[in-house]
Scaffold this motif. Sequence first.
Motif, short mmCIF file in Angstrom:
data_model
loop_
_atom_site.label_atom_id
_atom_site.label_comp_id
_atom_site.label_asym_id
_atom_site.label_seq_id
_atom_site.Cartn_x
_atom_site.Cartn_y
_atom_site.Cartn_z
N ILE A 217 0.72 -1.28 0.00
CA ILE A 217 0.09 0.02 0.15
C ILE A 217 0.71 1.11 -0.25
CG2 ILE A 217 0.35 0.13 2.28
CD1 ILE A 217 -3.14 0.39 0.11
N GLU A 218 0.56 2.43 -0.74
CA GLU A 218 1.39 2.78 -1.17
C GLU A 218 0.42 4.50 -0.38
OE1 GLU A 218 4.72 5.96 -3.97
OE2 GLU A 218 3.60 4.09 -4.11
N PHE A 219 0.64 5.73 0.28
CA PHE A 219 -0.07 7.40 -0.29
C PHE A 219 0.79 7.99 -0.93
CE2 PHE A 219 -1.52 4.27 3.36
CZ PHE A 219 -2.92 4.27 3.40
N ILE A 220 0.38 8.98 -1.22
CA ILE A 220 0.99 9.97 -2.88
C ILE A 220 -0.40 11.33 -1.88
CG2 ILE A 220 1.30 11.06 -4.57
CD1 ILE A 220 1.38 8.02 -5.57
N TYR A 221 0.39 12.18 -2.13
CA TYR A 221 -0.30 13.37 -0.98
C TYR A 221 0.02 14.60 -2.06
CZ TYR A 221 -1.31 17.87 1.32
OH TYR A 221 -1.79 19.21 2.45
N ILE A 255 -4.28 7.11 -2.91
CA ILE A 255 -3.36 5.54 -2.42
C ILE A 255 -4.01 4.16 -3.15
CG2 ILE A 255 -4.10 4.30 -0.23
CD1 ILE A 255 -6.55 6.05 0.27
N LEU A 256 -2.71 4.38 -3.58
CA LEU A 256 -2.27 2.63 -4.07
C LEU A 256 -2.66 1.12 -3.69
CD1 LEU A 256 0.23 4.86 -6.85
CD2 LEU A 256 -2.25 4.82 -6.87
N MET A 257 -2.84 0.27 -4.32
CA MET A 257 -2.46 -0.80 -4.17
C MET A 257 -1.62 -1.43 -4.71
SD MET A 257 -5.18 -3.44 -2.62
CE MET A 257 -6.21 -3.34 -3.75
N ASP A 258 -0.60 -1.83 -5.12
CA ASP A 258 0.40 -3.02 -5.55
C ASP A 258 0.85 -1.92 -7.13
OD1 ASP A 258 1.14 -4.79 -3.96
OD2 ASP A 258 -0.63 -6.64 -5.22
N GLY A 259 0.22 -0.50 -6.68
CA GLY A 259 0.94 0.74 -8.09
C GLY A 259 -0.37 0.65 -8.69
N ILE A 260 -1.78 0.45 -7.79
CA ILE A 260 -3.27 0.32 -8.65
C ILE A 260 -3.61 1.42 -7.79
CG2 ILE A 260 -4.68 -0.39 -9.51
CD1 ILE A 260 -3.70 -2.83 -9.80
N GLN A 261 -4.82 2.39 -8.57
CA GLN A 261 -5.69 3.24 -7.66
C GLN A 261 -6.84 2.17 -7.08
OE1 GLN A 261 -6.41 6.72 -7.38
NE2 GLN A 261 -4.26 7.45 -8.68
N SER A 266 -10.21 -1.23 -6.15
CA SER A 266 -9.76 -3.25 -4.91
C SER A 266 -11.52 -3.40 -4.74
CB SER A 266 -9.79 -1.66 -3.98
OG SER A 266 -10.85 -0.59 -3.42
N SER A 267 -11.48 -4.22 -4.37
CA SER A 267 -12.65 -5.03 -3.95
C SER A 267 -13.54 -4.32 -2.66
CB SER A 267 -12.17 -6.32 -3.75
OG SER A 267 -11.67 -6.21 -2.51
N LEU A 268 -14.80 -4.52 -2.29
CA LEU A 268 -14.85 -3.93 -0.60
C LEU A 268 -14.52 -4.41 0.43
CD1 LEU A 268 -17.48 -2.52 0.18
CD2 LEU A 268 -18.87 -3.99 0.39
N GLY A 269 -14.17 -5.94 -0.09
CA GLY A 269 -13.93 -6.24 1.36
C GLY A 269 -11.89 -5.34 1.53
#
Length: 345
Positions: A217-221, A255-261, A266-269
């Motif tokens: 997970i990655e956060f970019i401001y 917010i990125l998860m494995d580089g993806i928005q 993302s799924s709901l879970g």
Amino acid sequence: MEINSLHIENFRSFQKSEFNFSPFYNIITGKNSTGKTTILESIYLASSGKSFITSHLLNCVSFHKQYFFISLIFQDSLRKKNIDILIGNGKKEIQLNHKKVKGFFEIIGMLPVVFLNYKVVDIIKGGPEKRRNFLNHWLIFMDPAYYSELSNYYTLLYRRNALLKNMVISKELLSILSNKIIPVGRVIQRKRKEVVSLLNNIVQKNLDKISDKNVKIEFIYNPSPTEKLLKNGMENTEIQRKRTLFGPHLDELEILMDGIQVREFSSLGEAYSIAFAMRFAEKESIMEKRGEEPILLMDDFFSDLDETRRKNVLRMTEDGQIFLTTLNLNIIPKDILDKAKIISL
């Protein structure tokens, strides 16, 4: 940090009720519309000056009543404190330790709370304002000056936007407001940048505890540069659009998860897991900054989680005082029930 007792009058469905709490788990149970969420709402209001249900506090007044009253006793590492709030038609009085204060701004930040319900997923799936609100809520309890700075910024923004909507505009006054709002915006954005760096340091660890998936997970401001308000020609553009086009009110937290928005893909879970990890990062950092655990409010969100995530989230709630509402006590692990105070409505 610990809430000892709560007294409420004419607050939604409660006419006059008194509650005493355990310093650990407080599980509030009952059928729908019995007031479980109302108890959490009153605590949240005493903490933040806001409701998480309505933007108009008069909506909290019981039907056919003229006011509501909240009295909350809590203690931090120093001593017990008392907050009293009276809101009604033409009435607004707030007291701290039985002495009248000028407004909510004098008590906001004293009682840090972290709130979780099914809408926590909006931090991930909602618009940019949801993520700005998340950062603001966090910073209000981390930094005593932040609320004042944020209020000052929005006061200036309101004046500036009102001027831009005016048919006969004074560019001189617009320039004055621009030069006032820019330094305030810089301070807010600097503090938001600092707290986002904490997110990147803490959330991954929390997410690994909640989710059974191994993801990065990655956060970019992405701050909206307030300095652009002084750019040549910008005033004319803003006059045409009748609003302020740059500043903290337009910041985005990516917010990125494995580089993806995550907002889009993302799924709901997955979105719930990331949002919970963010809230627990907020809780952890407030604890480190203030040396006291914030109060955790959890409003009947278990039905939205599978059993694994539910157990993983509950495993992270062992420290500090917790308020948890539920329709069904059977979904709460026995070891938690054994040490909890059960409040049945």
